[in-house]
Write a protein that holds these residues in place. Structure first.
Motif, mmCIF file in Angstrom:
data_model
loop_
_atom_site.group_PDB
_atom_site.id
_atom_site.type_symbol
_atom_site.label_atom_id
_atom_site.label_comp_id
_atom_site.label_asym_id
_atom_site.label_seq_id
_atom_site.Cartn_x
_atom_site.Cartn_y
_atom_site.Cartn_z
ATOM 1 N N GLU A 137 0.850 -1.193 0.000
ATOM 2 C CA GLU A 137 0.000 0.000 0.000
ATOM 3 C C GLU A 137 0.881 1.237 0.000
ATOM 4 N N LEU A 138 0.502 2.247 -0.774
ATOM 5 C CA LEU A 138 1.221 3.512 -0.794
ATOM 6 C C LEU A 138 0.445 4.522 0.032
ATOM 7 N N ASP A 139 1.100 5.085 1.030
ATOM 8 C CA ASP A 139 0.512 6.126 1.868
ATOM 9 C C ASP A 139 1.241 7.420 1.544
ATOM 10 N N ALA A 140 0.571 8.298 0.787
ATOM 11 C CA ALA A 140 1.196 9.547 0.333
ATOM 12 C C ALA A 140 0.842 10.686 1.277
ATOM 13 N N HIS A 141 1.872 11.327 1.772
ATOM 14 C CA HIS A 141 1.722 12.490 2.649
ATOM 15 C C HIS A 141 2.199 13.698 1.844
ATOM 16 N N MET A 142 1.232 14.461 1.269
ATOM 17 C CA MET A 142 1.612 15.584 0.422
ATOM 18 C C MET A 142 0.475 16.585 0.328
ATOM 19 N N PRO A 143 0.807 17.830 -0.022
ATOM 20 C CA PRO A 143 -0.241 18.843 -0.177
ATOM 21 C C PRO A 143 -1.257 18.422 -1.240
ATOM 22 N N GLY A 144 -2.520 18.777 -1.030
ATOM 23 C CA GLY A 144 -3.586 18.388 -1.948
ATOM 24 C C GLY A 144 -3.413 18.904 -3.365
ATOM 25 N N ASP A 145 -3.004 20.166 -3.519
ATOM 26 C CA ASP A 145 -2.850 20.753 -4.853
ATOM 27 C C ASP A 145 -1.376 20.936 -5.186
ATOM 28 N N ILE A 146 -0.623 19.859 -5.023
ATOM 29 C CA ILE A 146 0.826 19.958 -5.219
ATOM 30 C C ILE A 146 1.186 20.381 -6.636
ATOM 31 N N ASP A 147 0.435 19.906 -7.633
ATOM 32 C CA ASP A 147 0.752 20.245 -9.023
ATOM 33 C C ASP A 147 0.627 21.742 -9.290
ATOM 34 N N GLY A 148 -0.269 22.406 -8.583
ATOM 35 C CA GLY A 148 -0.461 23.840 -8.767
ATOM 36 C C GLY A 148 0.595 24.694 -8.078
ATOM 37 N N GLU A 149 1.405 24.060 -7.240
ATOM 38 C CA GLU A 149 2.384 24.798 -6.448
ATOM 39 C C GLU A 149 3.823 24.675 -6.951
ATOM 40 N N ILE A 150 4.058 23.794 -7.934
ATOM 41 C CA ILE A 150 5.426 23.578 -8.408
ATOM 42 C C ILE A 150 5.484 23.691 -9.933
ATOM 43 N N SER A 151 6.685 23.899 -10.449
ATOM 44 C CA SER A 151 6.880 24.084 -11.888
ATOM 45 C C SER A 151 6.722 22.765 -12.648
ATOM 46 N N ARG A 152 6.552 22.885 -13.950
ATOM 47 C CA ARG A 152 6.430 21.710 -14.820
ATOM 48 C C ARG A 152 7.666 20.825 -14.700
ATOM 49 N N GLN A 153 8.850 21.417 -14.708
ATOM 50 C CA GLN A 153 10.086 20.625 -14.615
ATOM 51 C C GLN A 153 10.163 19.885 -13.286
ATOM 52 N N THR A 154 9.740 20.536 -12.208
ATOM 53 C CA THR A 154 9.750 19.882 -10.896
ATOM 54 C C THR A 154 8.733 18.745 -10.865
ATOM 55 N N ILE A 155 7.579 18.952 -11.514
ATOM 56 C CA ILE A 155 6.589 17.875 -11.614
ATOM 57 C C ILE A 155 7.186 16.680 -12.350
ATOM 58 N N LEU A 156 7.874 16.931 -13.471
ATOM 59 C CA LEU A 156 8.465 15.841 -14.258
ATOM 60 C C LEU A 156 9.515 15.071 -13.454
ATOM 61 N N THR A 157 10.420 15.796 -12.820
ATOM 62 C CA THR A 157 11.473 15.133 -12.047
ATOM 63 C C THR A 157 10.890 14.455 -10.815
ATOM 64 N N GLY A 158 9.942 15.112 -10.160
ATOM 65 C CA GLY A 158 9.281 14.510 -9.000
ATOM 66 C C GLY A 158 8.522 13.252 -9.379
ATOM 67 N N SER A 159 7.868 13.272 -10.532
ATOM 68 C CA SER A 159 7.134 12.097 -11.011
ATOM 69 C C SER A 159 8.083 10.944 -11.298
ATOM 70 N N LEU A 160 9.233 11.265 -11.872
ATOM 71 C CA LEU A 160 10.247 10.251 -12.128
ATOM 72 C C LEU A 160 10.735 9.647 -10.809
ATOM 73 N N PHE A 161 10.954 10.505 -9.809
ATOM 74 C CA PHE A 161 11.355 10.030 -8.484
ATOM 75 C C PHE A 161 10.319 9.064 -7.931
ATOM 76 N N VAL A 162 9.050 9.465 -7.979
ATOM 77 C CA VAL A 162 7.984 8.637 -7.415
ATOM 78 C C VAL A 162 7.904 7.298 -8.125
ATOM 79 N N SER A 163 7.908 7.301 -9.464
ATOM 80 C CA SER A 163 7.757 6.037 -10.189
ATOM 81 C C SER A 163 8.965 5.117 -9.991
ATOM 82 N N GLU A 164 10.164 5.675 -9.966
ATOM 83 C CA GLU A 164 11.360 4.834 -9.807
ATOM 84 C C GLU A 164 11.508 4.295 -8.393
ATOM 85 N N THR A 165 11.224 5.114 -7.393
ATOM 86 C CA THR A 165 11.341 4.615 -6.016
ATOM 87 C C THR A 165 10.217 3.617 -5.718
ATOM 88 N N ALA A 166 9.047 3.804 -6.343
ATOM 89 C CA ALA A 166 7.965 2.827 -6.181
ATOM 90 C C ALA A 166 8.349 1.506 -6.846
#
Length: 159
Positions: free
Chosen positions: A50-79
């Motif tokens: 089970e994945l328990d995500a602790h993060m702000p609700g509107d995280i995508d609206g608070e960070i840049s596109r590049q940060t979303i891309l790199t963050g998404s890569l982090f999430v998928s690879e660590t998962a």
């Protein structure tokens, strides 16, 4: 013999190109860290995790596109790494925090005694993820929590 280095080079290059090509797709939906978390949640469920995500609700609206891309890569690879190494039936925790300097991500899971499936090693890879984060000026931090009975007081009689 002689062809092995060429095959290894081609394999390594294809693993590095795949994430770059996916970023170039003009028809792709806008990148979303929240969507990457949901995709990872489904992937982990396939391995009884089970994945328990602790993060702000509107995280995508608070960070840049590049940060979303790199963050998404982090999430998928660590998962993917958790799917391979985590103890079945446990929870994988994802912590995403926005601070003055950017996005901080932590993925934590219990480790089983052995890898569950060697076929799951086809991703971007943690070494490439480290390189990507560092190339963007980020910091790669590896953190482990190692229980010690002596420190916890359970092994006091062993002294």
């Amino acid at each position: 013999g002689e062809i092995a280095p060429i095959v290894d080079l081609a394999h390594d290059s294809s693993r590095r190109l795949r994430p770059m090509i996916s970023e170039l797709s003009l028809d792709a939906a806008a990148p979303s860290l929240a969507a990457a978390v949901e995709e990872s949640r489904l992937m982990l469920r396939s391995g009884a995790l089970e994945l328990d995500a602790h993060m702000p609700g509107d995280i995508d609206g608070e960070i840049s596109r590049q940060t979303i891309l790199t963050g998404s890569l982090f999430v998928s690879e660590t998962a993917a790494n958790a799917l391979k190494y985590a103890r079945r039936g446990t929870t994988v925790d994802l912590f995403a925090e926005i601070d003055g300097g950017g996005l901080s991500l932590t993925m934590a899971n219990d480790i089983s005694g052995s890898s569950s499936d060697c076929a799951l090693t086809g991703g971007f890879g943690l070494a490439n993820l480290k390189s990507r984060i560092e190339s963007e000026g980020g910091r790669w931090i590896v953190n482990a929590s190692i229980p010690d009975p002596k420190i916890q007081g359970e092994g006091a009689a062993d002294e």
